[in-house]
Design an enzyme around this catalytic site. Structure first.
Site, PDB file in Angstrom:
ATOM      1  N   ASP A   1       0.822  -1.214   0.000  1.00  9.47           N
ATOM      2  CA  ASP A   1       0.000   0.000   0.000  1.00  9.47           C
ATOM      3  C   ASP A   1       0.855   1.262   0.000  1.00  9.47           C
ATOM      4  O   ASP A   1       2.057   1.218   0.259  1.00  9.47           O
ATOM      5  CB  ASP A   1      -0.904  -0.001   1.238  1.00  9.47           C
ATOM      6  CG  ASP A   1      -1.969  -1.082   1.155  1.00  9.47           C
ATOM      7  OD1 ASP A   1      -2.386  -1.427   0.035  1.00  9.47           O
ATOM      8  OD2 ASP A   1      -2.374  -1.588   2.225  1.00  9.47           O
TER       9      ASP A   1
ATOM     10  N   TYR B   1       6.226  -9.770   7.251  1.00  7.21           N
ATOM     11  CA  TYR B   1       6.074  -8.328   7.441  1.00  7.21           C
ATOM     12  C   TYR B   1       6.604  -7.945   8.821  1.00  7.21           C
ATOM     13  O   TYR B   1       6.464  -8.708   9.779  1.00  7.21           O
ATOM     14  CB  TYR B   1       4.595  -7.917   7.363  1.00  7.21           C
ATOM     15  CG  TYR B   1       4.070  -7.752   5.960  1.00  7.21           C
ATOM     16  CD1 TYR B   1       4.240  -6.557   5.272  1.00  7.21           C
ATOM     17  CD2 TYR B   1       3.398  -8.792   5.323  1.00  7.21           C
ATOM     18  CE1 TYR B   1       3.744  -6.389   3.981  1.00  7.21           C
ATOM     19  CE2 TYR B   1       2.898  -8.631   4.028  1.00  7.21           C
ATOM     20  CZ  TYR B   1       3.082  -7.423   3.368  1.00  7.21           C
ATOM     21  OH  TYR B   1       2.585  -7.257   2.098  1.00  7.21           O
TER      22      TYR B   1
END
Lengths: 219, 219
Positions: free
Chosen positions: A52, A110
């Site tokens: 994103d 992540y």
């Protein structure tokens, strides 16, 4: 046709995420433009997944097909010469024609980075979330433990989440919820509920993009 | 009047240096504006020395006079609330009225950071000089040794220079000359000549501002 796998690092601060969108600066379009400048080919850079707006990557992976005869060493050097300095090709490798960086990704790691100190760090302000409230990392760690890993060294807290797939904004929702737990706004048990329900409506506020890094993709 | 000593960190990337200049964004003007917003007073923030455009500080020191009755803890917190996120007050301390951050500075430690690797680091691109040529750090270190300290860990090289005074751009001239030595363009003996002559005309190219940090000031 050769099928090239690229490992990429980028500072997401000035990108509207990975995926090409008209009128926005994206990593995909930037990488494809560098490949075009080098090879003259219009390719599709197929990433493990989109990131994103504002999210960073230490080890994003993408593949593309090319007729270029450059060695992988030359590809790394020449693509970096064409790329702006906020995105870098770390490695290039020849893969079997069937390799698909998106479909074949097995796990992604992540990391969410939080700075918890009285004085912000001006040099790392784009690469972490600065907590405005002191956080109890022991409580956060206990809440995280069955599901994911949370570490603290000094004023730095980081949350590592490795999984085969991620719902939209899941890591930032987990981080936001753990931050709420760390400042005493939520109970630890809510983490399990959110993860098991896979229901972001139960989660705390989504933590800001600038603390999130795609660390590596495993195939 | 109280005389307050501030220890400041700033990311120099978006500042035209320390010293106030009309129509430029400077650290001095930014710090003075935060003090004004908090106290209503127009003060002079008197630094240990100016830093140039693009140069960073981990531990710049400045003093100012104020009638504010805030504790030093409150001053730190409240000034940071008024400052943009690329400059931070790390500490505040009450000093004797005669203390002068500029005149009383005895030594300053500057650090010049070089990244010497085949692939640039997109996250540290504003905080180092990316060498375009491989550097021989052993030769650089030998050239530096009698005068200053040079260290290498992995792809990172840093040069520490501590002195009581610095000529304009001296540290960047030393770094630029050592980089020339490291890539084989100059002999090690030229460092001594430059330092002894204090003559920048003999030096190599001035290394870019973004690799330079004012680390600490000793009183």
């Amino acid at each position: 046709m050769r099928n090239i796998k690229l490992t990429l690092s980028y500072d997401g601060s000035d990108f509207s995420g990975w995926q090409t969108q008209p009128r926005f600066r994206t990593v995909q379009e930037t990488v494809e433009a560098a490949i075009h400048a080098l090879t003259g080919e219009r390719v599709n850079a197929n990433a493990s997944g989109r990131t994103d707006t504002g999210v960073h990557a230490v080890g994003q992976v993408a593949n593309f097909y090319t007729q270029s005869q450059h060695s992988t060493e030359v590809l790394v050097r020449a693509l970096n010469a064409h790329l702006p300095d906020d995105v870098v090709v770390r490695q290039a490798a020849d893969m079997p024609e069937a390799f698909d960086a998106n479909r074949d990704a097995r796990r992604k790691l992540y990391r969410y980075v939080i700075h918890d100190g009285p004085v912000p760090d001006p040099f790392l302000r784009h690469y972490c979330h600065q907590s405005r409230h002191p956080l109890d990392a022991a409580v956060m760690s206990a809440a995280a433990k069955p599901h994911l890993s949370l570490n603290r060294v000094g004023e730095w807290i980081w949350i590592d989440v490795e999984a085969d797939g991620f719902l939209y904004n899941m890591v930032r929702a987990i981080a936001g919820t753990l931050i709420d737990v760390g400042r005493g706004y939520r109970s630890a048990s809510q983490i399990a509920e959110i993860l098991e329900a896979e229901d972001r409506r139960q989660a705390g506020p989504t933590a800001p993009a600038q603390g999130l890094f795609l660390m590596r993709v495993t195939y």
